[in-house]
Design a protein around this motif. Structure first.
Motif, PDB file in Angstrom:
ATOM      1  N   LYS A   1       0.850  -1.210   0.000  1.00  0.00           N
ATOM      2  CA  LYS A   1       0.000   0.000   0.000  1.00  0.00           C
ATOM      3  C   LYS A   1       0.878   1.250   0.000  1.00  0.00           C
ATOM      4  CE  LYS A   1      -4.021  -1.976   2.295  1.00  0.00           C
ATOM      5  NZ  LYS A   1      -4.572  -2.251   3.631  1.00  0.00           N
ATOM      6  N   ASN A   2       0.924   1.883  -1.177  1.00  0.00           N
ATOM      7  CA  ASN A   2       1.725   3.102  -1.344  1.00  0.00           C
ATOM      8  C   ASN A   2       1.456   4.159  -0.286  1.00  0.00           C
ATOM      9  OD1 ASN A   2       3.682   3.369  -3.312  1.00  0.00           O
ATOM     10  ND2 ASN A   2       2.164   3.337  -4.962  1.00  0.00           N
ATOM     11  N   GLU A   3       0.193   4.351   0.038  1.00  0.00           N
ATOM     12  CA  GLU A   3      -0.209   5.422   0.961  1.00  0.00           C
ATOM     13  C   GLU A   3       0.490   5.289   2.309  1.00  0.00           C
ATOM     14  OE1 GLU A   3      -4.123   7.183   3.272  1.00  0.00           O
ATOM     15  OE2 GLU A   3      -4.284   5.290   2.174  1.00  0.00           O
ATOM     16  N   THR A   4       0.634   4.052   2.798  1.00  0.00           N
ATOM     17  CA  THR A   4       1.256   3.842   4.115  1.00  0.00           C
ATOM     18  C   THR A   4       2.737   4.217   4.079  1.00  0.00           C
ATOM     19  OG1 THR A   4       1.855   1.509   3.733  1.00  0.00           O
ATOM     20  CG2 THR A   4      -0.359   1.942   4.614  1.00  0.00           C
TER      21      THR A   4
ATOM     22  N   TYR B   1       3.933   6.676   1.888  1.00  0.00           N
ATOM     23  CA  TYR B   1       3.958   8.145   1.790  1.00  0.00           C
ATOM     24  C   TYR B   1       3.753   8.794   3.158  1.00  0.00           C
ATOM     25  CZ  TYR B   1       3.469   7.338  -3.240  1.00  0.00           C
ATOM     26  OH  TYR B   1       3.669   6.915  -4.523  1.00  0.00           O
ATOM     27  N   ASN B   2       2.995   8.141   4.013  1.00  0.00           N
ATOM     28  CA  ASN B   2       2.707   8.707   5.339  1.00  0.00           C
ATOM     29  C   ASN B   2       3.888   8.633   6.307  1.00  0.00           C
ATOM     30  OD1 ASN B   2       0.120   9.561   4.748  1.00  0.00           O
ATOM     31  ND2 ASN B   2      -0.848   7.671   5.451  1.00  0.00           N
TER      32      ASN B   2
END
Length: 206
Positions: free
Chosen positions: A91-94, A96-97
């Motif tokens: 999961k890319n978002e995790t 980026y965060n």
């Protein structure tokens, strides 16, 4: 009861459902559950390890599943000696965060002139459909001067290695802090002795 040489308190943080609780359970119990249950509040698990010829009790604090970097407080970090920052490679978002988590850690810890060892874990490498490459994750970690490990809570791959490495870093940091503390105490002692000697000289010459 066991006498520990040290108790080492680690905090595991990261987005919801990146596998924080699963990583802890894999490390402390050697087990993995398929179903997902969000952690509510703070929970901790312990494991005894022999590291660098010392018996260490490792306490792993699991942050609440819904905990977000915006609401992280200094309180949470008060007793932490090391941090495991986790993202999900699928999961890319995790990924980026991570920068927001790091900013929060710096705000809460480094503003207090404290330094806490941190390692980044890319979890769920057993899953297909990977969105974050090893290279990108390593580059990010290197830019921020953190060590990076890839793990699978499901298979256990990389988990022990990452946590043991963080514990070693914590022990080194604690030893360094003790050394600096002792150096400060010694320097204060020297100054005090010097003053007393100077006073004695004054008494002697008059």
């Amino acid at each position: 009861s066991i006498n520990y040489d040290k108790i080492c308190q680690l905090l595991i943080i990261g987005d919801t459902s990146v596998g924080k609780t699963s990583l802890i359970t894999r490390y402390t119990n050697g087990t993995f559950k398929e179903e997902y249950l969000a952690t509510v509040g703070l929970d901790y698990h312990t494991k005894i390890e022999d590291i660098n010829n010392q018996t260490i009790q490792i306490k792993l604090w699991d942050t609440a599943g819904q905990e977000r970097f915006k609401s992280l407080t200094q309180n949470l970090f008060r007793n932490a000696e090391g941090v495991l920052l986790v993202f999900d490679v699928s999961k890319n978002e995790t990924f980026y965060n991570l920068k927001d988590w790091i900013a929060s850690i710096k705000k809460n810890i480094e503003s207090q002139n404290m330094f806490i060892p941190l390692v980044i874990l890319g979890n769920k490498i057993d899953l297909g459909g990977r969105e974050v490459s090893t290279e990108d994750a390593e580059n990010f970690a290197n830019e921020n001067k953190y060590k990076y490990f890839e793990t699978s809570a499901k298979t256990g791959e990389g988990v022990d290695n990452a946590i043991r490495e963080l514990v070693s870093m914590v022990i080194s940091q604690n030893n360094q802090n003790d050394y600096q503390k002792q150096a400060r105490i010694n320097s204060v002692q020297i100054k005090k002795d010097d003053i007393e000697k100077t006073n004695e000289k004054k008494k002697g010459c008059c």
